[in-house]
Enzyme design. Sequence first.
Site, PDB file in Angstrom:
ATOM      1  CG  HIS A 199      38.236 -65.729  54.644  1.00  0.00           C
ATOM      2  ND1 HIS A 199      38.382 -64.923  55.769  1.00  0.00           N
ATOM      3  CD2 HIS A 199      37.481 -66.773  55.042  1.00  0.00           C
ATOM      4  CE1 HIS A 199      37.747 -65.467  56.791  1.00  0.00           C
ATOM      5  NE2 HIS A 199      37.198 -66.595  56.383  1.00  0.00           N
TER       6      HIS A 199
ATOM      7  CG  ASP B  50      38.044 -61.006  55.488  1.00  0.00           C
ATOM      8  OD1 ASP B  50      38.322 -62.104  54.968  1.00  0.00           O
ATOM      9  OD2 ASP B  50      36.885 -60.562  55.538  1.00  0.00           O
TER      10      ASP B  50
ATOM     11  CD  GLU C 232      34.344 -65.680  54.145  1.00  0.00           C
ATOM     12  OE1 GLU C 232      33.510 -66.608  54.078  1.00  0.00           O
ATOM     13  OE2 GLU C 232      34.676 -65.153  55.223  1.00  0.00           O
TER      14      GLU C 232
ATOM     15  CD  GLU D 106      36.150 -70.144  55.353  1.00  0.00           C
ATOM     16  OE1 GLU D 106      36.364 -70.256  56.579  1.00  0.00           O
ATOM     17  OE2 GLU D 106      35.588 -69.157  54.830  1.00  0.00           O
TER      18      GLU D 106
ATOM     19  CG  HIS E 207      32.601 -65.437  63.314  1.00  0.00           C
ATOM     20  ND1 HIS E 207      31.489 -65.095  62.564  1.00  0.00           N
ATOM     21  CD2 HIS E 207      33.615 -65.557  62.418  1.00  0.00           C
ATOM     22  CE1 HIS E 207      31.817 -65.025  61.284  1.00  0.00           C
ATOM     23  NE2 HIS E 207      33.108 -65.307  61.173  1.00  0.00           N
TER      24      HIS E 207
END
Length: 487
Positions: free
Chosen positions: A99, A101, A167, A200, A440
């Site tokens: 992903h 994004d 995602e 990931e 994050h």
Amino acid sequence: MSGRAVRLSENVKIQGIGGSRLMNFEAIKKAAEGYRSDMVKFLRDMIAIPSESCEEEGVVKRIAAEMEKLGYDKVEFDKLGNVIGWMGTGEKIIAIDSHIDTVGIGNRANWTADPYEGYETDDIIYGRGGSDQEGGMASAAYGAKIMKDLGLIPEGYKIMVVGSVQEEDCDGMCWQSIVNEYFNGPEDARNQIEFVISTEPTDGGIYRGHRGRMEIRVDMHGVSCHGSAPERGDNAIHKMAEVLLNVRDLNENPADGSTEINGLVKMLDPKFNPEHYEDARFLGRGTCTTSQIFYTSPSRCAVADSCSISIDRRMTAGETYKSCLKEIEDLPACKKYAKDVKVSMYMYDRPAWTGHVYETECFFPTWINKASAPHVQALVDAHHALWGENRLWADETAKAKREGRPLTDKWTFSTNGVSIQGRYGIPCVGFGPGAESQAHAPNEITWKQDLVVCAALYAAVPGLYKPENKDGSATSFRQELTGNDIK
């Protein structure tokens, strides 16, 4: 670079798709190392393009340009705006998903350098998306290039490299669109796609599953009145306060009968989860927490006439969306105020950067593979042949997270695997550059050495895969599905 690597002769006889063949693992490692600077530049270019969910147009076009430069046989965008690159011409597909994004940057003051301009050292790359998870896209794009360079795509197969969108907003929705709008539904996708590697971040490990999740909403009805005489009304916030305490208890309580509400830890106990407790112990217990609260009130001097909360529910093996909704409905406070309570699941319908909308419920199924599943074993075999039996690290920061952990493990967070395998039963397995702890977080970094390690492993996997070992039970657990018809 640390960890134990196996020294190999130039050509090693391996058993994989199509029988015995020679594979030159040293050539694969050399090719991956040769592309180190290209992967670093590509990743830094992606980081420099802000690409939050639904705003990925710039970065997917940059990825398409890189794929075309690398000589992909075909590069295209689907209806949702996922970028898909193809290597090879066979009928069967091995897919690699990244992903592309990212989440936002949060408080800019928490970053020591510009999160998009970033910087690099000898070991690391700094910037938003490095670990989560544009680094995976860099390794995947070049891993497929190495396959083509060295003739590693098995006869009858082609490689599908996906840069997937949205995602972070709604994990797995991008693959719902791929399965149902690019392919002709789940059966067609399962017939064509042999397995998917998720890139990931895995902290140097090979991950065979993770917990699922769902987004639950609780609405409480009340009646407003003037705040000077609150007894004339029915305060929705006060009633919801009781629900909030029950949600906390559901997460924190034991399950030994000593409390009115048995805690979610109960699913690790064979008494409560006889069929799936072993998988639950591997994945970890389910959790729940209140993540948002809303209210309506005529003014600050009035009784609130409604209150709503969002609950982040992480689900382990043995739990279903129905069981999780019923748990909330059965909380003492929800039963007490049953006529005024509604428990439901959120829906997602944000338009993609293309303007296309794929509406779905916010339910992300748990999935887990057996360690012996052939697509998992192919990654294990590749790691053993290329890099040895232990997780690798490039510096002390990575070492602290990786040393001593088993090579084969699971994610803590959620990935597109919730749809790929959890929803549709297409076998999925994870290996990707970077660290979960960087996801994050401000001052996000990833490691250059990880890009090399992952690109080499992706290149080696197709030739080591043994489809004859499939026995129909790659997935130990899949949750009951909603049929995507919750409104």
